[in-house]
Enzyme design. Structure first.
Site, PDB file in Angstrom:
ATOM      1  CG  HIS A 118      -1.546  -0.721   1.419  1.00 43.20           C
ATOM      2  ND1 HIS A 118      -2.255  -1.900   2.424  1.00 43.20           N
ATOM      3  CD2 HIS A 118      -2.999  -1.571   0.472  1.00 43.20           C
ATOM      4  CE1 HIS A 118      -2.711  -3.143   2.632  1.00 43.20           C
ATOM      5  NE2 HIS A 118      -3.419  -2.740   1.082  1.00 43.20           N
TER       6      HIS A 118
ATOM      7  CE  LYS B 164     -14.158  -6.783   4.519  1.00 49.51           C
ATOM      8  NZ  LYS B 164     -12.999  -5.804   4.328  1.00 49.51           N
TER       9      LYS B 164
ATOM     10  NE  ARG C 244      -2.787  -7.438  -4.363  1.00 41.68           N
ATOM     11  CZ  ARG C 244      -2.986  -8.128  -3.540  1.00 41.68           C
ATOM     12  NH1 ARG C 244      -2.785  -8.591  -2.266  1.00 41.68           N
ATOM     13  NH2 ARG C 244      -4.572  -8.720  -3.290  1.00 41.68           N
TER      14      ARG C 244
ATOM     15  CB  SER D 206      -4.021  -6.466   4.726  1.00 39.66           C
ATOM     16  OG  SER D 206      -4.285  -5.388   4.307  1.00 39.66           O
TER      17      SER D 206
HETATM   18  O1  PNS Z   1      -8.607  -2.489   0.638  1.00 45.11           O
HETATM   19  P1  PNS Z   1     -10.163  -3.530  -0.441  1.00 45.11           P
HETATM   20  O2  PNS Z   1     -11.066  -4.300   1.406  1.00 45.11           O
HETATM   21  O3  PNS Z   1      -9.951  -3.960  -1.643  1.00 45.11           O
HETATM   22  O4  PNS Z   1     -11.111  -2.114  -1.022  1.00 45.11           O
HETATM   23  C1  PNS Z   1     -11.984  -2.201  -1.021  1.00 45.11           C
HETATM   24  C2  PNS Z   1     -13.220  -0.894  -1.509  1.00 45.11           C
HETATM   25  C3  PNS Z   1     -13.393  -0.477  -0.115  1.00 45.11           C
HETATM   26  C4  PNS Z   1     -12.641   0.376  -2.528  1.00 45.11           C
HETATM   27  C5  PNS Z   1     -14.246  -1.521  -2.257  1.00 45.11           C
HETATM   28  O5  PNS Z   1     -14.995  -1.949  -1.450  1.00 45.11           O
HETATM   29  C6  PNS Z   1     -15.366   0.193  -2.000  1.00 45.11           C
HETATM   30  O6  PNS Z   1     -14.696   0.781  -2.891  1.00 45.11           O
HETATM   31  N1  PNS Z   1     -16.263  -0.163  -1.342  1.00 45.11           N
HETATM   32  C7  PNS Z   1     -17.446   1.159  -1.354  1.00 45.11           C
HETATM   33  C8  PNS Z   1     -18.871   0.608  -1.067  1.00 45.11           C
HETATM   34  C9  PNS Z   1     -18.883   0.809  -2.918  1.00 45.11           C
HETATM   35  O7  PNS Z   1     -18.347   2.120  -3.838  1.00 45.11           O
HETATM   36  N2  PNS Z   1     -18.999   0.217  -3.810  1.00 45.11           N
HETATM   37  C10 PNS Z   1     -19.512   0.170  -5.450  1.00 45.11           C
HETATM   38  C11 PNS Z   1     -17.886   0.151  -6.212  1.00 45.11           C
HETATM   39  S1  PNS Z   1     -18.413  -1.188  -7.735  1.00 45.11           S
END
Ligand code: PNS
Length: 164
Positions: free
Chosen positions: A18, A42, A91, A129
Site C-alpha cells: 500500500h 467487518k 498485484r 493484509s
Molecule cells: O482494500 P479493499 O478491501 O480491496 O477495498 C475495497 C473498496 C473499499 C475499494 C471497495 O469495497 C469500495 O469501494 N467500497 C465502497 C462501496 C462502493 O462504492 N461499492 C461499489 C464499488 S463497485
C-alpha cells in the site's frame, strides 16, 4: 488543472505494498487522499483510529498525501471531495477480474471519474493484509513487509491475546 486522486481500501493493516502505491500516486498526481472504508460489518483487527494513525505517521513528511475515512459509495465520496481519479493497485492477474468489475461499476455510476491501476514494486506483489495477519498470528516474520508501526501493533495484539 490540478489532479486529485483517491486511493480507497480497507488497510487492515496497511502493508508496504500500500505504501509503495501511495508513494507512486503522490509522484503522479498533485494530491492523493488515502480513503479508509468505514465498514461496520467487518471485524477489523486494526481499529479505524489505528489505521489512520499508522498511515498518517508513515506519510507525515509528504504534504500532498492526506489520510481520511469514507462511508457509503466511493464515487459519491470522490464527487463530494471533487477528486477525479480512483487509484487501485494491481498485484497479479488474479486481482484483475474483481478490479475490472469495480472500475466499470464505478464508471457507470460516475462516468467522469477515472480508475487508474498502478503496479507495486515487484517485491510487494505477493503481499496482502490478509496474508500478513495470518503469517504473523502463526509466528511468521513480516519484517520489511509492513510499516514498523504495524509490526509493533501486531506484536502487542498477539501478546494481549495470549494473556486472555
Ligand atoms: O482494500 P479493499 O478491501 O480491496 O477495498 C475495497 C473498496 C473499499 C475499494 C471497495 O469495497 C469500495 O469501494 N467500497 C465502497 C462501496 C462502493 O462504492 N461499492 C461499489 C464499488 S463497485
Amino acid at each position: 488543472m490540478s489532479t486529485f486522486a483517491v486511493y480507497p481500501g480497507s488497510f487492515d493493516p496497511p502493508t508496504n505494498g500500500h505504501v509503495d502505491i501511495i508513494s507512486r500516486g503522490a509522484r503522479l498526481f498533485d494530491r492523493i487522499t488515502v480513503a479508509i472504508l468505514v465498514n461496520a460489518e467487518k471485524q477489523p483487527l486494526f481499529s479505524m483510529d489505528e489505521r489512520l494513525e499508522i498511515l498518517r505517521h508513515v506519510f507525515r513528511d509528504q504534504a500532498n498525501v492526506e489520510v481520511d475515512t469514507f462511508d457509503g459509495l466511493l464515487v459519491e465520496y470522490l464527487e463530494r471531495r471533487r477528486a477525479q481519479v480512483i487509484v487501485r493497485g494491481l498485484r497479479a492477474v488474479s486481482d484483475f477480474e474483481s478490479e475490472f468489475q469495480m472500475a466499470l461499476m464505478n464508471q457507470r455510476l460516475s462516468p467522469q471519474i477515472e480508475t487508474v491501476f498502478m503496479m507495486p514494486a515487484e517485491q510487494y506483489t505477493y503481499i496482502s493484509s490478509r496474508l500478513i495477519k495470518e503469517v504473523f498470528s502463526l509466528g511468521g516474520r513480516v519484517q520489511g513487509l509492513v510499516p514498523e508501526l504495524v509490526e509493533e501493533r501486531l506484536r502487542t495484539k498477539v501478546m494481549a491475546k495470549r494473556e486472555t
